[in-house]
Scaffold this active site. Structure first.
Site, PDB file in Angstrom:
ATOM      1  N   ASP B 149       0.886  -1.027   0.027  1.00 55.55           N
ATOM      2  CA  ASP B 149       0.032  -0.025  -0.049  1.00 55.55           C
ATOM      3  C   ASP B 149       0.921   1.181   0.046  1.00 55.55           C
ATOM      4  O   ASP B 149       1.331   1.600   1.120  1.00 55.55           O
ATOM      5  CB  ASP B 149      -0.822   0.064   1.132  1.00 55.55           C
ATOM      6  CG  ASP B 149      -2.062  -1.062   1.318  1.00 55.55           C
ATOM      7  OD1 ASP B 149      -1.788  -2.036   0.312  1.00 55.55           O
ATOM      8  OD2 ASP B 149      -3.012  -0.827   1.817  1.00 55.55           O
ATOM      9  N   LYS B 218      -6.561   3.266  -3.515  1.00 53.08           N
ATOM     10  CA  LYS B 218      -7.238   3.338  -2.006  1.00 53.08           C
ATOM     11  C   LYS B 218      -7.421   4.773  -1.399  1.00 53.08           C
ATOM     12  O   LYS B 218      -6.591   5.457  -1.906  1.00 53.08           O
ATOM     13  CB  LYS B 218      -6.042   2.576  -1.163  1.00 53.08           C
ATOM     14  CG  LYS B 218      -6.079   2.740   0.343  1.00 53.08           C
ATOM     15  CD  LYS B 218      -5.099   1.742   1.014  1.00 53.08           C
ATOM     16  CE  LYS B 218      -5.279   2.022   2.621  1.00 53.08           C
ATOM     17  NZ  LYS B 218      -4.134   1.268   3.275  1.00 53.08           N
ATOM     18  N   LYS B 254      -9.997   0.387  -2.315  1.00 49.67           N
ATOM     19  CA  LYS B 254     -10.098   0.107  -1.080  1.00 49.67           C
ATOM     20  C   LYS B 254     -10.302   1.564  -0.205  1.00 49.67           C
ATOM     21  O   LYS B 254      -9.511   2.358  -0.325  1.00 49.67           O
ATOM     22  CB  LYS B 254      -8.845  -0.410  -0.885  1.00 49.67           C
ATOM     23  CG  LYS B 254      -8.653  -0.639   0.730  1.00 49.67           C
ATOM     24  CD  LYS B 254      -7.195  -1.244   1.098  1.00 49.67           C
ATOM     25  CE  LYS B 254      -6.805  -1.079   2.771  1.00 49.67           C
ATOM     26  NZ  LYS B 254      -5.741  -1.746   3.007  1.00 49.67           N
TER      27      LYS B 254
END
Lengths: 474, 318
Positions: B149, B218, B254
């Site tokens: 991430d 995300k 996400k």
């Protein structure tokens, strides 16, 4: 996955009586006309038997209103405001009950009656309650006088909201009213009558007479009515204008529409698609200001229609009481027949008809969301008000052509403009002949904002400071 | 990467022209759409299915300076068996930790099927050199992280240097490669939408991340407010939908940060369902980054099954 389980709102919150009388002089009384049944359009089940007012009943109602007018108009505005504030608060307290009843009688989804109609109804009463003691500051002289008895005839598409639009300003200005709700949707008006009693409103200030066209004609033509307010079809509006001509009655008419929703190539596409859906599929398209003509810039037409169709395939049609329903029932068999007829004409005239795959319930009055492409200005579906979930799509090349096509209609109630360019919004708003022009939104209402039409969409304004003028002797 | 849009990053000017040519986002309209979808009423069987799906989508996260081996081991145990008293509860999608704790998490989760995600690239601010960011990523990849991430350089984005952001993402994507592993670590690109501020920026940053090769986009680090709001998630879902149509490549989404209750999670699932459809209703394509959400999901799950709420002491705090 992911199917939503049924989530119906309980209908037990509302107690529907087997039969209803007329509301005259603060009492529920029998009517002399032939009573009629009001049905749930989603199931065709009869909800209640409703009294029909004869000419004599209407006369009694007008007399009651006349009798109440003296004391009501002489009351200080601050005192009238107290009643209106009280009504507004009771509407909020009983909003769930009113929303369920509206949905049962009208067929609109509970999500709309709960989240749109009822909040606006209460807001309208709060708004005009605020004006009652400030009429001297509205721009109509230091002490503007009311007109007297207002005869009001309202449609079935927003039964309670149209009642609020009519009654709130009339009462705030010191008038008394005789209101006739639509034949297919009388129940919330009768529950409103009960609310008037709960609020201790003096008898005769609000009178509600139910019935069909003849009852409406009796209200409009009564010689002791000082003001006529009508919302409904242009056809009936013409009759009313004719019948009150030369009588000294003040008139406001809010009639049909065939609004253009204009999408430019620089619009925020995803939100424009939402705006198109809100514009024509809100309330099954039973909206006089519905964006029933989509004018899209040719350079993005294909892309936009693809997005629109994808979005429409996610609309949820079905039980109006289910909290997840987006599209409810058509209000009556008669209206369904009209929507079907005009859609068939559209097809016969050569436009391409499209609807998402959706199963219509077996009983009740239903019509799927429908889009016509390849529509020309000369097609009837681009000219006649369908008053149903039917969108006619046309294209344009330049802003000037968009204005020309948008204005090329006998109506002029509303229009929408979608562009990220602020200067173009102003340019368009200057040129569109429509009472309301929405920019990057559609079907947004607010009690502070005046609403009304150009041309055959009627005259006079409702809402806002402008809405007071219709109920004052100015 | 070969997509029909491969040449838009040929220069800073082409990239800028492309991103600024995307349709705008009207804030009022986007907020209104998200709010309306938030009114969907998900009950009974639909709620039960949604809760289990949401549990399977959770990236159980701990990103604190105070994280210790003990804390991470405990969280991994919970990730594999969220409710020790009920074996029918599915396991979560992944755990999410700092790079230095990846090895430990991999060991703790060995064979459970729960993936290990690691934040990297000078998380959460992203304020360091590319060399450091690549090394940070390589450390996590070498330690066995399944997913990385990364954070984008918001400073460069807001300064209009889109090419720098693009090249950085592409470099991190390259650093996700692993010998003997065809796909390498999955790359999730954190936009930190709370710092991008406008919805137009969210849409542009989404496309930028996808063009540069991100496998997921995300919303947030969880360290900045606002984090995963419904409208921001809506705009990112629209971006992956449109990107798939334009390029044929599917990218996941996400939302992370601020999703605390079952209600919040179900609203997210409704958003997915009605924006991109069931193709994304799968842990491979949609994740919920959260630390406290899982216990509320478990509590609501038990309530649905038994008709009663158990006290919070019946749900483990790891």
């Amino acid at each position: 996955m992911f199917e939503y389980a049924p989530a119906p709102e309980s209908r037990d919150v509302v107690d529907i009586k087997p039969s209803y009388g007329l509301f005259i002089d603060g009492e529920f009384v029998d009517g002399a006309g032939t009573s009629f049944k009001t049905v749930n359009p989603a199931t065709e089940e009869a909800l209640a038997e409703v009294a029909a007012a004869s000419q004599a009943d209407v006369d009694r109602a007008v007399q009651a209103a006349r009798k109440a007018f003296g004391a009501w108009s002489a009351m200080p505005g601050s005192e009238r405001a107290k009643y209106l504030f009280r009504i507004a608060r009771i509407i909020q307290e009983r909003s769930r009950e009113l929303a369920v009843l509206e949905t049962l009688d009208n067929g609109k989804p509970i999500r709309e009656s709960r989240d749109v109609d009822l909040p606006l109804v209460a807001a309208h009463f709060f708004y005009y309650a605020g004006w009652a003691d400030k009429l001297g500051y509205a721009g109509y002289g230091p002490a503007p006088k009311p007109l007297g008895v207002a005869g009001q005839v309202i449609p079935w598409n927003f039964p309670l909201l149209m009642l609020a639009w009519k009654i709130a300003p009339a009462l705030a200005c010191g008038n008394t009213v005789v209101l006739k709700p639509a034949e297919t949707t009388p129940l919330t008006a009768l529950l409103f009558a009960e609310i008037c009693r709960q609020a201790d409103l003096p008898p005769g200030v609000v009178n509600i007479v139910t019935g069909a066209g003849e009852t409406g004609a009796a209200v409009v033509n009564h010689p002791d009515v000082n003001k006529v307010a009508f919302t409904g079809s242009t056809e009936v509006g013409r009759l009313i204008a004719r019948s009150v001509a030369g009588t000294g009655k003040k008139v406001t008419l809010e009639l049909g529409g065939k609004a253009a929703n204009v999408i430019f190539d620089d619009a925020a596409i995803d939100q424009a698609v939402e705006g198109i859906v809100d514009g024509i599929f809100f309330n099954q398209g039973h909206v006089c200001c519905a964006g029933s003509r989509l004018l899209v810039q040719e350079s993005i037409a294909e892309e936009l229609l693809e997005s629109l169709k994808r979005r429409l395939s996610r609309l949820r049609l079905g039980d109006p009481l289910d909290k997840n329903t987006d599209i409810g029932a058509i209000n009556s068999a008669e209206q369904l027949a009209r929507v079907r007829e005009l859609s068939d004409i559209g097809e016969a005239e050569g436009a391409e008809r499209w609807s998402p795959a959706c199963t219509l319930p077996e009983r009740g009055f239903w019509f799927p969301p429908t889009v016509f492409t390849g529509v020309a200005q000369s097609h009837r579906i681009a000219r006649d008000e369908v008053f149903g979930p039917v969108l006619a799509v046309l294209t344009f090349r330049t802003p000037a052509e968009a204005v020309e096509k948008a204005n090329n209609t006998p109506y002029g109630l509303s229009a929408g403009v979608w562009t990220e360019k602020g200067s173009r919004i102003l340019w368009m708003a200057d040129r569109l002949r429509a009472g309301v022009v929405w920019a990057n939104t559609f079907n947004k209402f607010d009690p502070a904002s005046p609403f009304g039409g150009y041309k055959e969409s009627g005259y006079g304004r409702e809402g806002g400071r402008h809405g007071l003028e219709a109920y004052l002797d100015v | 990467m070969t997509t029909p849009l491969a040449d838009v990053a040929a220069s800073g000017a082409t990239l800028r022209a492309f991103l600024h040519g995307l349709p705008g986002v009207d804030r009022v309209g986007a907020d209104q759409r998200a709010k309306m979808l938030g009114t969907r009423s998900i009950k009974t069987t639909a709620k039960a299915e949604a809760i289990d799906l949401a549990i399977r989508m959770v990236d159980l996260t701990t990103l604190e300076g105070a994280d210790t081996p003990g804390k991470v081991r405990a969280m991994c145990a919970k990730a594999a068996h969220p409710d020790p008293s009920d074996p029918s509860v599915p396991k979560v999608a992944a755990v999410c930790v700092y790079p230095d704790l990846v090895g430990l998490a991999v060991e703790a989760l060995g064979g459970s099927g729960v993936k290990v995600a690691s934040v990297a690239t000078a998380f959460p601010s992203g304020r360091s050199s590319l060399e450091v960011k690549v090394a940070d990523t390589a450390l996590a990849v070498a330690a066995g992280a399944d997913e990385i991430d990364m954070v984008i350089d918001r400073g460069a984005f807001l300064a209009g240097d889109y090419l720098k952001v693009y090249e950085e993402i592409a470099a991190i994507k390259a650093a996700c490669a692993r010998p003997g592993d065809e796909h390498g670590a999955h790359l999730k690109v954190i936009l930190e939408t709370g710092e991008l501020a406008t919805y137009d920026n969210v849409r542009r940053a989404s496309w930028l991340a996808m063009l540069a090769g991100g496998d997921f986009i995300k919303t947030s680090t969880g360290k900045v407010q606002p984090a995963a709001t419904l409208p921001v998630t809506l705009i990112m879902l629209e971006a992956v939908r449109d990107f798939l149509a334009a390029t044929g490549r599917k990218v996941g989404v996400k939302p992370a940060g601020g999703i605390r209750t079952t209600k919040d999670a179900i609203k997210m699932l409704v958003l997915v369902n009605e924006t991109v459809g069931e193709g994304w209703l799968d842990p491979d394509w949609f994740r919920l980054g959260a630390s406290t959400l899982l216990n509320d999901l478990l509590m609501q799950r038990q309530k649905l099954a038994t008709g009663r709420y158990a006290g919070p002491d019946y749900f483990t705090l790891d």
